[in-house]
Design an enzyme around this catalytic site. Structure first.
Site, PDB file in Angstrom:
ATOM      1  N   ILE A 109       0.673  -1.192  -0.097  1.00 44.77           N
ATOM      2  CA  ILE A 109      -0.167  -0.005  -0.084  1.00 44.77           C
ATOM      3  C   ILE A 109       0.811   1.169   0.014  1.00 44.77           C
ATOM      4  O   ILE A 109       0.382   2.285  -0.622  1.00 44.77           O
ATOM      5  CB  ILE A 109      -0.953   0.008   1.104  1.00 44.77           C
ATOM      6  N   ASN A 120      -2.922   1.676  15.760  1.00 37.87           N
ATOM      7  CA  ASN A 120      -3.395   1.167  17.322  1.00 37.87           C
ATOM      8  C   ASN A 120      -3.685   2.375  17.732  1.00 37.87           C
ATOM      9  O   ASN A 120      -3.644   3.602  17.278  1.00 37.87           O
ATOM     10  CB  ASN A 120      -2.402   0.279  18.018  1.00 37.87           C
ATOM     11  N   ASP A 164       1.079  -0.523   9.393  1.00 32.86           N
ATOM     12  CA  ASP A 164       1.392   0.452  10.259  1.00 32.86           C
ATOM     13  C   ASP A 164       2.892   0.840  10.383  1.00 32.86           C
ATOM     14  O   ASP A 164       3.500   1.957   9.989  1.00 32.86           O
ATOM     15  CB  ASP A 164       1.138   0.263  11.755  1.00 32.86           C
ATOM     16  N   THR A 207      -6.869  -7.819  10.113  1.00 34.27           N
ATOM     17  CA  THR A 207      -6.709  -9.236   9.673  1.00 34.27           C
ATOM     18  C   THR A 207      -5.226  -9.909  10.209  1.00 34.27           C
ATOM     19  O   THR A 207      -4.959 -10.910   9.762  1.00 34.27           O
ATOM     20  CB  THR A 207      -7.067  -9.581   8.356  1.00 34.27           C
ATOM     21  N   GLY A 208      -4.236  -9.073  10.628  1.00 36.42           N
ATOM     22  CA  GLY A 208      -2.992  -9.400  10.874  1.00 36.42           C
ATOM     23  C   GLY A 208      -2.790  -9.376  12.151  1.00 36.42           C
ATOM     24  O   GLY A 208      -3.284 -10.496  12.792  1.00 36.42           O
ATOM     25  N   VAL A 209      -2.145  -8.768  12.858  1.00 39.06           N
ATOM     26  CA  VAL A 209      -1.702  -8.691  14.347  1.00 39.06           C
ATOM     27  C   VAL A 209      -3.207  -8.813  15.010  1.00 39.06           C
ATOM     28  O   VAL A 209      -3.176  -9.701  16.014  1.00 39.06           O
ATOM     29  CB  VAL A 209      -1.028  -7.346  14.665  1.00 39.06           C
TER      30      VAL A 209
END
Ligand code: APR
Length: 167
Positions: free
Chosen positions: A9, A22, A32, A116-118
């Site tokens: 991205i 977060n 991030d 959908t990751g961490v």
């Protein structure tokens, strides 16, 4: 127009890319970390002025060294089994990102697969929510890009989008 692509991205030349941040907005790993790395230190300085972000909300900063003019930081829910308002909070993260984009005259926007990751949100359930909100805003933007980091994620989104188109 909703485009589903496998890409990093941080490389996209759009008005805004959405960051899966977060609550602190002080950076992290995953997308991030990649966005902060590509944007440079100015992004963190701008985030420090925002005073954090509630889960399901979204806040905007410039894009600094990124090709995208803006970054819209949103915070998705941490998956806790599905009984803690996760679907509503994930939907809100997409919705608020679109609202902030419209408030800032943004015409092209790219999203990662938020939570959908961490944060562990099941990919299919998250993709269903993401595509539903994106379809609601499809006519308000020139381009909406789903920036999937893996080929399998892109295929999942395409399968869901194709199924909806055939209904
Ligand atoms: N471009 C596009 N997508 C990416 C990129 C990238 N460069 N890097 C990772 N992703 C994808 C992941 O593969 C996943 O599909 O973004 C999606 C979201 O995963 P995370 O980045 O782990 O975000 P999330 O699950 O929302 O967790 C947020 O992780 O990095 C920390 O600070 C962040 O604490 C926050 C938490």
């Amino acid at each position: 127009m909703i485009e589903i692509v496998k890409t990093d991205i941080t490389t996209l030349d759009v008005d805004a890319i959405v960051n899966a941040a977060n609550n602190s907005l002080l950076g992290g790993g995953g997308v991030d970390g990649a966005i902060h790395q590509a944007a440079g230190p100015g992004l963190l300085e701008a985030c420090l002025l925002l005073g954090g972000c509630d889960t399901g909300d979204a806040k905007i900063t410039p894009g600094f060294n990124l090709p995208s003019r803006h970054v819209i930081h949103t915070v998705g829910p941490i998956w806790q089994g599905g009984q803690h308002d996760e679907p509503a909070l994930l939907e809100s993260a997409y919705l608020r990102s679109f609202e902030v984009a419209l408030e800032n005259g943004i015409d092209s926007i790219a999203f990662p697969a938020i939570s959908t990751g961490v944060y562990g949100y099941p990919k299919r359930q998250a993709a269903e929510i993401a595509l539903t909100v994106m379809q609601e805003f499809e006519n308000d933007f020139k381009r909406i890009v789903v920036a999937c980091f893996s080929q399998s994620d892109a295929e999942l989104y395409k399968a869901i989008a194709d199924k909806r188109a055939s209904n």
